[in-house]
Design a protein around this motif. Structure first.
Motif, PDB file in Angstrom:
ATOM      1  N   TYR A  36      12.919   0.662   4.645  1.00 47.51           N
ATOM      2  CA  TYR A  36      11.763   0.622   5.538  1.00 47.51           C
ATOM      3  C   TYR A  36      10.565   1.392   4.996  1.00 47.51           C
ATOM      4  O   TYR A  36       9.416   0.978   5.188  1.00 47.51           O
ATOM      5  CB  TYR A  36      12.164   1.182   6.912  1.00 47.51           C
ATOM      6  N   GLY A 301       3.388   1.019   9.727  1.00 52.09           N
ATOM      7  CA  GLY A 301       4.540   0.670  10.538  1.00 52.09           C
ATOM      8  C   GLY A 301       4.281   0.809  12.023  1.00 52.09           C
ATOM      9  O   GLY A 301       3.124   0.808  12.473  1.00 52.09           O
ATOM     10  N   TRP A 379       5.148   1.877   3.731  1.00 54.29           N
ATOM     11  CA  TRP A 379       5.951   1.009   4.589  1.00 54.29           C
ATOM     12  C   TRP A 379       6.229  -0.308   3.864  1.00 54.29           C
ATOM     13  O   TRP A 379       5.331  -0.902   3.255  1.00 54.29           O
ATOM     14  CB  TRP A 379       5.197   0.753   5.891  1.00 54.29           C
ATOM     15  N   LYS A 382       9.133  -3.896   6.921  1.00 59.06           N
ATOM     16  CA  LYS A 382      10.294  -4.136   7.761  1.00 59.06           C
ATOM     17  C   LYS A 382      10.395  -3.019   8.811  1.00 59.06           C
ATOM     18  O   LYS A 382      10.285  -1.833   8.475  1.00 59.06           O
ATOM     19  CB  LYS A 382      11.560  -4.168   6.913  1.00 59.06           C
ATOM     20  N   THR A 383      10.571  -3.392  10.075  1.00 62.56           N
ATOM     21  CA  THR A 383      10.572  -2.413  11.159  1.00 62.56           C
ATOM     22  C   THR A 383      11.965  -1.828  11.362  1.00 62.56           C
ATOM     23  O   THR A 383      12.930  -2.574  11.610  1.00 62.56           O
ATOM     24  CB  THR A 383      10.102  -3.056  12.476  1.00 62.56           C
ATOM     25  N   PRO A 384      12.114  -0.510  11.292  1.00 60.97           N
ATOM     26  CA  PRO A 384      13.416   0.104  11.561  1.00 60.97           C
ATOM     27  C   PRO A 384      13.708   0.114  13.057  1.00 60.97           C
ATOM     28  O   PRO A 384      12.795   0.159  13.885  1.00 60.97           O
ATOM     29  CB  PRO A 384      13.242   1.524  11.030  1.00 60.97           C
TER      30      PRO A 384
END
Length: 497
Positions: A36, A301, A379, A382-384
């Motif tokens: 991420y 993010g 970032w 990709k979203t954690p």
């Protein structure tokens, strides 16, 4: 206890840890955080000792890096994909431990131990050739701990300077243990008293200024504190300078009672501003440092307008969500990213969505094995799956998530573990966790979209850290939380509305 800069032991546990060849945390290619937020490491050389105490991006795209040894270097292409091709260019030298950089109108301002100085390159050779002292309205004794950390410019064009106590224990020189504002004209305005050992300073998205303070006398644990103008943030050692400050600060605060609790004293001392968020010692770090706010509009993010705080000892960056309750800031901290090359001291968030982190381990050890470092965090897009925010309610907390939760695990009380504790507010060094409780979660409500969970708590504890573990929670896609822990400092319980 938190080791200090002058603890130059010939052999420490950190030295052993590095000597055995154990890799720094987060340097394992399989580290799940890498998916991420990607770390780009700048190579370090012995020729340039880049103990980065302050960072600033210049209008021409160069990154200014100030060192604890009094030098300032420029990095021409800080966003390069291959930073091994970059070599720092000397810009200024002979300064005194620069721990603040800010740029305005062609001048690079530095906050060094003895003053605020500005400089510029007038002949175009790449090196500063004009230096002007802007303000020097405080004093120093030569003690090793008398650091001066500087902010970026605030909305009114002021620089804010936080001054460490002499030896980090006493105030043997004027305004030691204070925050001062420096106006564009160079006027010095005493602003906040009660500081102990600052590690960094920065503002939030609303423009309010915060600093990090470290465990020690009158500080049970490391924390981030709001520099409320006219406020007193806890250590009475520097209050001897109230007469020098004059009417701008008002009445000297009453002396706090050693061995009491922070919120007990805050109810007695109107000027006392409690820590906005504690960083539980050992669990979240041991030496809180630089501050950066994400105002990039989503380029870094999903954590827009949240604060990020470095920890020197653990070589990590933490995430902090703050809210105002009854006119005071409070909120939660979360683990965010580990594995920086050295002790994370200075942080800079840039408009493109990068976070630069400067590191040093001189004076005390760090998990990062390098003596000094410069890293860039980006970032990946990709979203954690994380707890996004944690809000205090009159009877519990509301959690928001970056991704929808799985309703079955989120509705299961076994997915959560909650405990609370506070710290002794005392003149002795630090504090253990005291007055612990384990309140029950009596009700769980999951929002229809799965992005919010409301927890009703048996009994909230005013003045306590509420430590929440969510190991059983899964996302709707079946993923565990990347960091399943949150620590909310509940100074004030919201009123029923």
């Amino acid at each position: 206890m938190r080791p200090t800069f002058h603890t130059l032991l010939p052999f420490t546990l950190f030295t052993l840890w590095c000597a055995l060849g154990v890799p720094a945390l987060g340097q394992n290619p399989a580290d799940p955080e890498d998916e991420y937020y990607r770390l780009v490491r700048f190579p370090m050389t012995e020729q340039v000792v880049l103990e980065a105490g302050a960072l600033e991006m210049l209008p021409d795209g160069k990154l200014a890096v100030a060192t604890r040894r009094g030098d300032i270097y420029l990095i021409e292409s800080p966003y390069a994909d291959k930073p091994e091709e970059i070599f720092p260019l000397p810009y200024a030298s002979g300064l005194h431990e620069v721990l603040g950089l800010a740029y305005r109108d062609g001048w690079l301002y530095c906050v060094q131990r003895c003053d605020v100085t500005r400089m510029k390159d007038t002949n175009g050779d790449g090196r500063a050739d004009v230096f002007e002292v802007v303000a020097d309205g405080w004093e120093i004794t030569g003690d090793y701990h008398e650091y001066a950390f500087g902010s970026k410019f605030d909305k009114e064009g002021n620089l804010w300077v936080t001054l460490c106590l002499t030896g980090s224990f006493t105030s043997d020189a004027k305004y030691r243990g204070w925050c001062l504002r420096i106006t564009p004209e160079g006027k010095v305005i005493p602003t906040t008293s009660g500081l102990r050992s600052p590690g960094g300073i920065g503002d939030n998205a609303a423009g309010d200024m915060f600093y990090t303070d470290n465990q020690g006398p009158w500080n049970g644990a490391c924390s981030i504190k709001w520099l409320r103008p006219g406020g007193f943030v806890g250590h009475p050692g520097g209050n001897r300078w109230y007469e020098a400050a004059g009417e701008v600060m008002g009445k000297r605060p009453e002396e706090p009672l050693s061995g009491s609790r922070m919120m007990v004293e805050a109810k007695k001392i109107p000027q006392l501003e409690p820590p906005a968020c504690y960083f539980p010692y050992g669990k979240m770090g041991q030496s809180a440092a630089g501050i950066a706010c994400d105002t990039t509009g989503g380029k870094f993010g999903p954590f827009q307008n949240q604060l990020f705080v470095g920890d020197q000892t653990h070589s990590t960056v933490m995430r902090v969500y703050l809210e105002k309750v009854k006119g005071h800031y409070q909120g939660a901290c979360f683990p965010f990213r580990q594995g920086f090359g050295s002790g994370a001291l200075s942080l800079l968030m840039t408009k493109d969505g990068s976070m630069f982190v400067g590191g040093t381990n001189r004076g005390w050890g760090s998990r990062g094995s390098q003596p000094y470092s410069l890293d860039r965090l980006a970032w990946t897009g990709k979203t954690p799956f994380e707890v996004h925010e944690m809000h205090a309610l009159p009877d519990g907390f509301e959690l928001t998530f970056t991704e929808p939760v799985d309703a079955a695990t989120a509705n299961d009380a076994k997915s959560y573990k909650l405990s609370t504790y506070t710290y002794l507010y005392q003149s002795a060094y630090g504090s253990p966790e005291v007055d612990g409780t384990e309140p029950a979660i009596t009700k769980i409500e999951v929002s229809p979209d799965g992005k919010k969970v409301r927890l009703t708590i048996e009994k909230l504890q005013e003045g306590h850290v509420h430590e929440l573990h969510l190991d059983g929670i899964r996302s709707a896609a079946g993923q565990p939380l990347l960091h399943p822990a949150a620590y909310y400092t509940l100074n004030y319980i919201p009123d029923l509305t």
